[in-house]
Design an enzyme around this catalytic site. Structure first.
Site, PDB file in Angstrom:
ATOM      1  N   LYS A 197       0.845  -1.189   0.000  1.00 59.74           N
ATOM      2  CA  LYS A 197       0.000   0.000   0.000  1.00 59.74           C
ATOM      3  C   LYS A 197       0.882   1.240   0.000  1.00 59.74           C
ATOM      4  O   LYS A 197       2.017   1.117   0.471  1.00 59.74           O
ATOM      5  CB  LYS A 197      -0.964   0.021   1.173  1.00 59.74           C
ATOM      6  CG  LYS A 197      -0.351  -0.177   2.567  1.00 59.74           C
ATOM      7  CD  LYS A 197       0.759   0.701   3.059  1.00 59.74           C
ATOM      8  CE  LYS A 197       0.581   2.178   3.087  1.00 59.74           C
ATOM      9  NZ  LYS A 197       1.849   2.888   3.504  1.00 59.74           N
ATOM     10  N   TYR A 282      -4.368   4.490   6.346  1.00 62.82           N
ATOM     11  CA  TYR A 282      -4.820   3.493   7.329  1.00 62.82           C
ATOM     12  C   TYR A 282      -6.143   3.919   7.968  1.00 62.82           C
ATOM     13  O   TYR A 282      -7.016   3.089   8.211  1.00 62.82           O
ATOM     14  CB  TYR A 282      -3.758   3.279   8.418  1.00 62.82           C
ATOM     15  CG  TYR A 282      -2.575   2.491   7.926  1.00 62.82           C
ATOM     16  CD1 TYR A 282      -2.562   1.111   8.009  1.00 62.82           C
ATOM     17  CD2 TYR A 282      -1.485   3.121   7.361  1.00 62.82           C
ATOM     18  CE1 TYR A 282      -1.488   0.378   7.545  1.00 62.82           C
ATOM     19  CE2 TYR A 282      -0.404   2.401   6.892  1.00 62.82           C
ATOM     20  CZ  TYR A 282      -0.403   1.028   6.982  1.00 62.82           C
ATOM     21  OH  TYR A 282       0.650   0.305   6.511  1.00 62.82           O
TER      22      TYR A 282
HETATM   23  P1  NAD Z   1      12.354   2.142   1.853  1.00 66.01           P
HETATM   24  O1  NAD Z   1      12.801   3.449   1.339  1.00 66.01           O
HETATM   25  O2  NAD Z   1      12.895   1.702   3.152  1.00 66.01           O
HETATM   26  O3  NAD Z   1      12.667   1.006   0.779  1.00 66.01           O
HETATM   27  C1  NAD Z   1      12.396   1.192  -0.595  1.00 66.01           C
HETATM   28  C2  NAD Z   1      13.219   0.247  -1.438  1.00 66.01           C
HETATM   29  O4  NAD Z   1      13.009   0.566  -2.798  1.00 66.01           O
HETATM   30  C3  NAD Z   1      14.716   0.341  -1.168  1.00 66.01           C
HETATM   31  O5  NAD Z   1      15.284  -0.925  -1.154  1.00 66.01           O
HETATM   32  C4  NAD Z   1      15.222   1.117  -2.372  1.00 66.01           C
HETATM   33  O6  NAD Z   1      16.534   0.764  -2.706  1.00 66.01           O
HETATM   34  C5  NAD Z   1      14.266   0.684  -3.465  1.00 66.01           C
HETATM   35  N1  NAD Z   1      14.168   1.621  -4.561  1.00 66.01           N
HETATM   36  C6  NAD Z   1      14.139   1.306  -5.867  1.00 66.01           C
HETATM   37  N2  NAD Z   1      14.068   2.390  -6.609  1.00 66.01           N
HETATM   38  C7  NAD Z   1      14.088   3.434  -5.796  1.00 66.01           C
HETATM   39  C8  NAD Z   1      14.056   4.828  -5.991  1.00 66.01           C
HETATM   40  N3  NAD Z   1      13.973   5.368  -7.215  1.00 66.01           N
HETATM   41  N4  NAD Z   1      14.066   5.626  -4.897  1.00 66.01           N
HETATM   42  C9  NAD Z   1      14.116   5.115  -3.662  1.00 66.01           C
HETATM   43  N5  NAD Z   1      14.155   3.784  -3.421  1.00 66.01           N
HETATM   44  C10 NAD Z   1      14.141   2.955  -4.478  1.00 66.01           C
HETATM   45  O7  NAD Z   1      10.755   2.184   1.873  1.00 66.01           O
HETATM   46  P2  NAD Z   1       9.800   1.239   2.668  1.00 66.01           P
HETATM   47  O8  NAD Z   1       9.421   1.902   3.936  1.00 66.01           O
HETATM   48  O9  NAD Z   1      10.334  -0.114   2.704  1.00 66.01           O
HETATM   49  O10 NAD Z   1       8.474   1.301   1.738  1.00 66.01           O
HETATM   50  C11 NAD Z   1       8.348   0.518   0.564  1.00 66.01           C
HETATM   51  C12 NAD Z   1       6.850   0.341   0.251  1.00 66.01           C
HETATM   52  O11 NAD Z   1       6.225  -0.331   1.323  1.00 66.01           O
HETATM   53  C13 NAD Z   1       6.083   1.635   0.070  1.00 66.01           C
HETATM   54  O12 NAD Z   1       5.085   1.450  -0.900  1.00 66.01           O
HETATM   55  C14 NAD Z   1       5.441   1.868   1.419  1.00 66.01           C
HETATM   56  O13 NAD Z   1       4.249   2.625   1.363  1.00 66.01           O
HETATM   57  C15 NAD Z   1       5.152   0.455   1.838  1.00 66.01           C
HETATM   58  N6  NAD Z   1       5.102   0.299   3.298  1.00 66.01           N
HETATM   59  C16 NAD Z   1       4.097  -0.435   3.826  1.00 66.01           C
HETATM   60  C17 NAD Z   1       4.069  -0.652   5.196  1.00 66.01           C
HETATM   61  C18 NAD Z   1       3.009  -1.528   5.790  1.00 66.01           C
HETATM   62  O14 NAD Z   1       2.870  -1.550   6.998  1.00 66.01           O
HETATM   63  N7  NAD Z   1       2.280  -2.283   4.993  1.00 66.01           N
HETATM   64  C19 NAD Z   1       5.028  -0.079   6.019  1.00 66.01           C
HETATM   65  C20 NAD Z   1       6.051   0.656   5.428  1.00 66.01           C
HETATM   66  C21 NAD Z   1       6.082   0.846   4.057  1.00 66.01           C
END
Ligand code: NAD
Length: 452
Positions: A197, A282
């Site tokens: 999401k 949420y």
């Molecule tokens: P994050 O920044 O920690 O990780 C993102 C990943 O994407 C990294 O590994 C990064 O290297 C990669 N990536 C690839 N292309 C990129 C770019 N152009 N710019 C930046 N990063 C790039 O983010 P996250 O917190 O892991 O979030 C990832 C997804 O998960 C999002 O869609 C977020 O909304 C979702 N999320 C959901 C929950 C949940 O509880 N369901 C919690 C946190 C995040």
């Protein structure tokens, strides 16, 4: 010594001695099934007195039921009193070779901190491939989780996942602005898709993703973990049963503090918006879930602290109201620059329900209040915690194995984007905005997930 645990022996259809089964729908049917299973497997059941009497001070197996079907739990001898909280049925994991294989795309915070550890706890799912832009990080993660080097892909070689028979599902955990591209490419590779999401940046992108998955005949699920979380599900059940009469009001807030203006969450192209699609979602999605109905109108305010580099491209603060056909009004607040607070309260005619840490990864606290004559009763409902990520991932695997529609399919994600676009429009124009989607809550969901 007097035994406090009283288990009445029952007679099964075959006449063999069996014990009262532990509560759970599928579990209860075991009694009947045992006649057949016992006959096939030569199962012999003895009473606990018989076993313990003969084998005092020896290591033995007390009476146990071992169903032949992998999805039926082993039933151990019961010992707890009904006066204490009961444990659930014993787990029924699939053997590793039969589990659904997942490729996790993007190795950031959510993947490394929650999803990969959760996959280790799954009963129907396993990690089989990784996709990352960092070979160094991926090599380390692959070694930690036992992923083969030939099952590690870059964003450039991502499409080759189609040739990996160990991958059934692609789990997209990339910045929101990349979801559409990787879902469409993943569907073209013929794999089922679990997408984090918010589903995308816009409702139009969601429609493309749904169409691509339909065209490729693969399943699409949005990872709305709260809809698989036991406390939130319990609250919804209490509302469905109208235990407190008619519901009138929902107050919801999901707030946290951010610090890095260079992170993708603060870039409009990668995030699609600010606090609203990230965590305000949420409040929106869970309110729709627990009420079981869709808003017809929204009214919103939006604010960002002037000059704050965090909020140059995306908003800091959104506050909105949603009007539902039943008359419920939900007031929601989401802010990126206050101390963490994730809670909601539902006010009904005869009482209220409060869920603290409602949207957190763990630690949910469900309380309710009602009057009893001259007393005001406050009650805490304690429910065993479950890993939300493992539960939602296993639900999707169940859909893949049994060819079912996911409980939270792409259409559910699209609906949230339609409503979020109306919220932004309302804040921009300073007036209430009608929701154009005519979907009902039921039509946006697949069958209820099987929850243990
Ligand atoms: P994050 O920044 O920690 O990780 C993102 C990943 O994407 C990294 O590994 C990064 O290297 C990669 N990536 C690839 N292309 C990129 C770019 N152009 N710019 C930046 N990063 C790039 O983010 P996250 O917190 O892991 O979030 C990832 C997804 O998960 C999002 O869609 C977020 O909304 C979702 N999320 C959901 C929950 C949940 O509880 N369901 C919690 C946190 C995040």
């Amino acid at each position: 010594m007097k035994d406090k645990v009283r288990i009445q022996p029952l007679a099964s259809a075959s006449g063999e001695e069996v014990h009262e089964p532990i509560s759970r729908k599928g579990f209860l049917s075991l009694t009947g099934r045992y006649a057949a299973i016992g006959a096939v497997s030569g199962l012999v059941l003895k009473s606990s007195q018989e076993v313990l009497g003969q084998n005092a001070k020896k290591a033995v197996s007390p009476p146990v039921r071992v169903p032949a079907k992998s999805e039926d739990p082993i039933v151990l001898e019961k010992w707890k009193s009904e006066n204490d909280q009961q444990s659930g049925p014993t787990p029924t994991p699939l053997p590793p070779g039969s589990r659904v294989g997942y490729a996790v795309v993007g190795l950031g915070h959510l993947s490394l901190e929650e999803i990969l550890p959760a996959l280790e706890m799954c009963k129907k799912s396993k990690l089989t491939a990784l996709v990352s832009g960092s070979p160094e990080k991926m090599k380390k993660v692959a070694a930690q989780y036992g992923v083969k080097s030939e099952s590690c892909y870059s964003y450039e070689t991502y499409d080759q996942l189609k040739n990996n028979p160990e991958v059934d599902v692609i789990y997209i955990v990339l910045p929101n602005g990349l979801h559409r591209e990787y879902v469409v490419r993943g569907a073209k590779a013929g794999k089922h898709i679990l997408c984090e999401k918010p589903m995308a940046n816009t409702a139009a992108e969601c429609k493309d993703m749904i169409a691509a998955c339909n065209q490729a005949n693969v399943k699409l699920m949005v990872a709305y973990r709260i809809q698989y979380q036991p406390h939130n599900r319990k609250l919804r059940e209490i509302l469905q049963k109208k235990e407190f009469g008619t519901t009138k009001v929902v107050e919801a807030s999901n707030c946290q503090s951010t610090a890095n203006p260079d992170h993708w969450r603060h870039k409009i192209k990668l995030a699609g918006g600010g606090v609203l699609p990230d965590i305000g979602l949420y409040c929106l999605n869970t309110t729709r879930f627990v009420l079981g109905e869709e808003p017809t109108e929204v009214f919103a305010y939006q604010y960002s602290t002037p000059g704050d580099p965090l909020f140059k491209e995306v908003e800091e603060f959104v506050s909105w109201q949603m009007r539902f056909p039943s008359g419920v009004i939900a007031s929601c607040v989401s802010n990126y620059d206050v101390h963490e607070s994730r809670r909601y309260r539902v006010l009904s005619e005869k009482g209220w329900l409060n869920l603290d840490k409602a949207y957190a990864y763990k630690g949910q606290e469900l309380t309710r209040a009602k009057a009893d004559g001259k007393m005001e009763l406050h009650e805490t409902i304690g429910i065993a915690e479950k890993n939300q990520f493992a539960t939602e991932i296993d639900h999707f695997s169940d859909c893949v194995i049994n060819d079912k529609k996911p409980f939270t399919p792409g259409e559910e994600g699209l609906q949230d984007h339609i409503i979020m676009e109306a919220i932004y429009q309302s804040a921009r124009e300073g007036r209430p905005v009608k929701i154009t989607s005519e979907a009902t809550n039921a039509s946006l969901h697949g069958p209820e997930p099987e929850m243990e």
